[in-house]
Design a protein around this motif. Structure first.
Motif, PDB file in Angstrom:
ATOM      1  N   LEU A  54      39.423  39.407  55.792  1.00 43.75           N
ATOM      2  CA  LEU A  54      39.910  40.282  54.718  1.00 43.75           C
ATOM      3  C   LEU A  54      41.380  40.643  54.937  1.00 43.75           C
ATOM      4  CD1 LEU A  54      36.773  42.574  54.449  1.00 43.75           C
ATOM      5  CD2 LEU A  54      37.561  40.951  52.724  1.00 43.75           C
ATOM      6  N   PHE A  80      30.436  48.291  55.723  1.00 43.97           N
ATOM      7  CA  PHE A  80      31.583  49.197  55.677  1.00 43.97           C
ATOM      8  C   PHE A  80      31.159  50.641  55.940  1.00 43.97           C
ATOM      9  CE2 PHE A  80      32.403  45.569  53.054  1.00 43.97           C
ATOM     10  CZ  PHE A  80      33.729  45.257  53.284  1.00 43.97           C
ATOM     11  N   ALA A  84      30.149  50.844  50.555  1.00 43.11           N
ATOM     12  CA  ALA A  84      30.599  49.859  49.559  1.00 43.11           C
ATOM     13  C   ALA A  84      29.455  49.284  48.728  1.00 43.11           C
ATOM     14  CB  ALA A  84      31.394  48.732  50.225  1.00 43.11           C
ATOM     15  N   PHE A  86      26.975  48.951  45.350  1.00 41.24           N
ATOM     16  CA  PHE A  86      27.266  48.904  43.917  1.00 41.24           C
ATOM     17  C   PHE A  86      26.336  49.881  43.200  1.00 41.24           C
ATOM     18  CE2 PHE A  86      27.893  44.352  45.389  1.00 41.24           C
ATOM     19  CZ  PHE A  86      29.240  44.536  45.644  1.00 41.24           C
ATOM     20  N   TRP A  88      25.820  50.620  40.244  1.00 44.03           N
ATOM     21  CA  TRP A  88      25.192  50.195  38.989  1.00 44.03           C
ATOM     22  C   TRP A  88      23.937  49.356  39.245  1.00 44.03           C
ATOM     23  CZ3 TRP A  88      30.174  49.611  40.453  1.00 44.03           C
ATOM     24  CH2 TRP A  88      30.535  48.387  41.009  1.00 44.03           C
TER      25      TRP A  88
ATOM     26  N   GLN B 180      37.119  50.383  43.785  1.00 44.97           N
ATOM     27  CA  GLN B 180      37.201  50.630  45.228  1.00 44.97           C
ATOM     28  C   GLN B 180      37.440  49.324  45.976  1.00 44.97           C
ATOM     29  OE1 GLN B 180      34.024  52.721  47.125  1.00 44.97           O
ATOM     30  NE2 GLN B 180      34.080  54.364  45.617  1.00 44.97           N
ATOM     31  N   ASP B 182      36.873  48.589  49.005  1.00 40.47           N
ATOM     32  CA  ASP B 182      35.747  48.184  49.846  1.00 40.47           C
ATOM     33  C   ASP B 182      34.695  47.403  49.059  1.00 40.47           C
ATOM     34  OD1 ASP B 182      36.735  49.174  52.137  1.00 40.47           O
ATOM     35  OD2 ASP B 182      35.379  50.888  52.317  1.00 40.47           O
ATOM     36  N   ARG B 183      34.511  47.759  47.797  1.00 40.48           N
ATOM     37  CA  ARG B 183      33.507  47.050  46.993  1.00 40.48           C
ATOM     38  C   ARG B 183      33.959  45.615  46.733  1.00 40.48           C
ATOM     39  NH1 ARG B 183      32.131  52.104  43.253  1.00 40.48           N
ATOM     40  NH2 ARG B 183      30.724  53.082  44.744  1.00 40.48           N
ATOM     41  N   SER B 185      35.978  43.947  48.702  1.00 40.17           N
ATOM     42  CA  SER B 185      35.860  43.264  49.995  1.00 40.17           C
ATOM     43  C   SER B 185      34.416  42.883  50.269  1.00 40.17           C
ATOM     44  CB  SER B 185      36.363  44.177  51.114  1.00 40.17           C
ATOM     45  OG  SER B 185      37.715  44.478  50.926  1.00 40.17           O
ATOM     46  N   ALA B 186      33.484  43.814  49.959  1.00 35.58           N
ATOM     47  CA  ALA B 186      32.071  43.541  50.212  1.00 35.58           C
ATOM     48  C   ALA B 186      31.626  42.305  49.438  1.00 35.58           C
ATOM     49  CB  ALA B 186      31.227  44.756  49.817  1.00 35.58           C
ATOM     50  N   ALA B 187      31.976  42.268  48.152  1.00 36.05           N
ATOM     51  CA  ALA B 187      31.552  41.129  47.328  1.00 36.05           C
ATOM     52  C   ALA B 187      32.176  39.835  47.845  1.00 36.05           C
ATOM     53  CB  ALA B 187      31.940  41.368  45.876  1.00 36.05           C
ATOM     54  N   ARG B 188      33.455  39.926  48.222  1.00 31.88           N
ATOM     55  CA  ARG B 188      34.121  38.708  48.695  1.00 31.88           C
ATOM     56  C   ARG B 188      33.512  38.236  50.011  1.00 31.88           C
ATOM     57  NH1 ARG B 188      39.807  37.735  49.212  1.00 31.88           N
ATOM     58  NH2 ARG B 188      40.047  39.713  50.274  1.00 31.88           N
ATOM     59  N   PHE B 200      30.505  40.974  38.373  1.00 31.70           N
ATOM     60  CA  PHE B 200      29.496  41.828  38.988  1.00 31.70           C
ATOM     61  C   PHE B 200      30.061  43.084  39.631  1.00 31.70           C
ATOM     62  CE2 PHE B 200      27.435  37.593  39.173  1.00 31.70           C
ATOM     63  CZ  PHE B 200      26.351  37.893  38.361  1.00 31.70           C
ATOM     64  N   VAL B 201      31.373  43.103  39.873  1.00 32.85           N
ATOM     65  CA  VAL B 201      31.943  44.268  40.553  1.00 32.85           C
ATOM     66  C   VAL B 201      33.009  44.956  39.706  1.00 32.85           C
ATOM     67  CG1 VAL B 201      33.088  45.111  42.630  1.00 32.85           C
ATOM     68  CG2 VAL B 201      31.479  43.214  42.789  1.00 32.85           C
ATOM     69  N   PRO B 204      31.595  46.303  35.976  1.00 31.17           N
ATOM     70  CA  PRO B 204      30.744  47.486  36.081  1.00 31.17           C
ATOM     71  C   PRO B 204      31.478  48.685  36.671  1.00 31.17           C
ATOM     72  CG  PRO B 204      29.703  45.598  37.156  1.00 31.17           C
ATOM     73  CD  PRO B 204      31.026  45.140  36.671  1.00 31.17           C
ATOM     74  N   SER B 205      32.385  48.445  37.628  1.00 28.99           N
ATOM     75  CA  SER B 205      33.170  49.552  38.190  1.00 28.99           C
ATOM     76  C   SER B 205      34.000  50.229  37.117  1.00 28.99           C
ATOM     77  CB  SER B 205      34.133  49.041  39.260  1.00 28.99           C
ATOM     78  OG  SER B 205      33.511  48.906  40.480  1.00 28.99           O
ATOM     79  N   GLU B 285      29.676  60.308  43.085  1.00 30.00           N
ATOM     80  CA  GLU B 285      29.788  59.705  44.413  1.00 30.00           C
ATOM     81  C   GLU B 285      30.896  60.346  45.218  1.00 30.00           C
ATOM     82  OE1 GLU B 285      28.163  55.544  44.776  1.00 30.00           O
ATOM     83  OE2 GLU B 285      29.813  55.422  43.399  1.00 30.00           O
TER      84      GLU B 285
END
Lengths: 257, 285
Positions: A54, A80, A84, A86, A88, B180, B182-183, B185-188, B200-201, B204-205, B285
């Motif tokens: 990353l 993380f 992190a 989702f 939704w 975000q 981090d989201r 990064s998480a998906a990647r 998908f990220v 919706p975000s 959140e």
């Protein structure tokens, strides 16, 4: 048996006078649980992000079994501190998302996601929205999601940092149980001295300005857990207390008292 | 057991602390009116003033008809109609235009916002266009739209849609930019491609922000309605008000204004409900 290798890594963020990490080398083999620890700003999270692909290093290279890493990939799943997740998606769909990216069909995703949730002790909670979950539960969903990628390496950036002390202890045993079968290499960043000792087969201490690796300790306590000894008896051992003091000295080395 | 009790007691002590943490604090506790109650009183006073002023004959009905006349006109236009259409028909014509425009503006605005938020080239292309369109009042571009597209239904929808595109696109872009890290990064790190990350990220975000954009756009579109119905309309609330004004039927004008305001209120309320249903996680959140 693969090995994740970081060699001579240097990272400099734009606008920062000193490098965040300078000349750090590290290896994580299958079956190892490597813990990165050290004071704030020592570059431990940066180093983990480099391993994840990353953050791209200014110098040095990352490889898995000689294959050069140039970006993130499902072979090195990340957990993380912020979880992190989702929001939704339900808990199950968060996990199923990772399965979907592997091209697994919808029906099988459902079954596999339920199994993974069971593995992190969230059985029957798949339909729950993640934004209604406690911090500990969310972190477990994040863990299940990372495991769903069937990674060779699990990279965790202070996964338990935001949890209360009791939840944290429970999560530590969960992490040990996930690691114990030996089919994963784990790299984890933590601030917790006791946590580092209990979990790590190797504890790597970093120091700041510039971020670098200062000490490396071989630790055997997690192996004892894997061999069947309960956590309480490990922590009660004199050797644990002695190692704890030694590690604390290494972490605070050079800092004015 | 005693330990549990002790903890309970501590929490009870802590509780009132939190509930009185409102600013500014008064020394002596006194019953205070909520701002909602004050709003209700304000409306009642305005209605009362309106009634008194008209009842005493201080203002001629041509300028300000009494409330009961306006109400009577409301029922009359509901049942018998005004300028060849009932109130419901006028309302439906206007709603149809605004919603057709909303659909069109959404189809354009969301992809444009996505392009601005995710790509350097997209931002370079669309930013100046939006910044150009955004401040222009609808009445200013109305003549050009008519010259280009005639006086048919599509020109009216277009006038409204132009007013809606900017808020939708800008809200989408801001939602996209605030995803975000981090989201992503998480998906990647789970192996998602750029396209999958967006679908998908990122989208919706950005959904809470997009829905806010739709709400603002609907308000802007509704505001543009009268302008859109200035030329060659035969139905619509805006058209009804203008016709009434030409014949100096002031009570229909006032009634029309109230109907437009009421519908705007209902739309806003409905969209807020929709937001709570679609993005229950937003802000929690």
């Amino acid at each position: 048996m693969s090995t994740l290798l970081l060699s001579n890594i240097a990272v400099r963020y734009t606008g920062q006078p000193r490098p965040a990490v300078e000349g750090a080398s590290l290896s994580v083999a299958h079956g190892e649980f490597v813990v990165l620890t050290g004071r704030s700003g020592c570059g431990k999270s940066t180093l983990l992000n480099v391993a994840a692909g990353l953050v791209l290093p200014e110098r040095g290279e990352v490889s898995v079994d000689g294959r050069l890493i140039e970006g993130p990939g499902a072979d090195r799943a990340v957990v993380f501190q912020s979880d992190a997740l989702f929001p939704w998606f339900s808990a199950r769909d968060n996990v199923a998302f990772a399965l979907r990216l592997r091209g697994i069909g919808e029906r099988q995703r459902h079954v596999l996601a339920n199994e993974l949730l069971k593995r992190v002790r969230l059985e029957g909670l798949g339909d729950k929205p993640v934004w209604e979950m406690s911090g500990g539960m969310r972190q477990r969903v994040g863990l299940a999601r990372a495991l769903a990628a069937e990674p060779d390496f699990l990279l965790m950036d202070e996964p338990l940092g935001a949890l209360d002390a009791l939840t944290r202890e429970r999560m530590q045993t969960l992490l040990l149980d996930i690691w114990a079968p030996g089919n994963l290499g784990v790299l984890m960043v933590t601030h917790g001295i006791e946590e580092a000792l209990l979990l790590g087969t190797r504890v790597v201490v970093m120091a700041p300005d510039p971020g670098r690796i200062a000490h490396t300790f071989e630790a055997g306590f997690s192996r004892r857990y894997a061999a069947g000894e309960p956590v309480r008896s490990i922590k009660a051992d004199r050797a644990f207390a002695a190692a704890r003091a030694e590690l604390a000295d290494a972490i605070f080395e050079g800092e004015p008292a | 057991m005693t330990l549990l009790h002790a903890e309970r007691g501590l929490r009870d002590l802590a509780e009132p602390e939190r509930s009185t943490a409102r600013l500014p604090r008064r020394e002596t506790p006194r019953r205070e009116l909520s701002s909602r109650a004050i709003s209700a009183i304000t409306i009642l006073v305005a209605l009362l003033a309106w009634t008194v002023v008209t009842r005493l004959g201080l203002v001629a009905p041509l300028f300000l008809p009494p409330p009961q006349d306006v109400l009577a006109k409301f029922w009359k236009v509901m049942s018998q109609g005004f300028v060849d259409a009932t109130l419901l028909q006028h309302l439906l014509a206007s709603l149809g235009r605004v919603f057709a425009a909303l659909v069109a503006a959404t189809l354009v605005g969301i992809p444009v916002g996505l392009a601005i938020g995710t790509s350097r080239i997209g931002r370079g292309i669309f930013d100046p266009v939006l910044e150009f369109l955004r401040p222009i009042p609808p009445l200013a571009y109305l003549p050009l739209v008519i010259i280009w597209f005639g006086i048919g239904e599509q020109a009216k929808v277009l006038v409204i849609a132009i007013a809606m595109v900017a808020p939708i696109a800008l809200s989408t872009a801001s939602g996209v930019r605030n995803v975000q890290q981090d989201r992503l990064s998480a998906a990647r790190s789970l192996g998602a491609t750029r396209r999958q990350v967006i679908r998908f990220v990122v989208l919706p975000s950005a959904l809470p922000s997009i829905l806010t954009g739709l709400r603002i756009a609907l308000g802007a579109g509704w505001t543009t309605l009268v302008a859109a119905e200035l030329v060659a309309a035969t139905r619509g609330l805006g058209f009804m008000i203008q016709s009434a004004a030409q014949f100096l039927v002031t009570d229909v004008v006032v009634m029309g204004i109230f109907v437009i305001a009421a519908v705007a209120f209902v739309l806003e309320f409905g969209l807020r409900r929709l937001e709570r249903r679609l993005v229950p996680w937003a802000g929690r959140e």
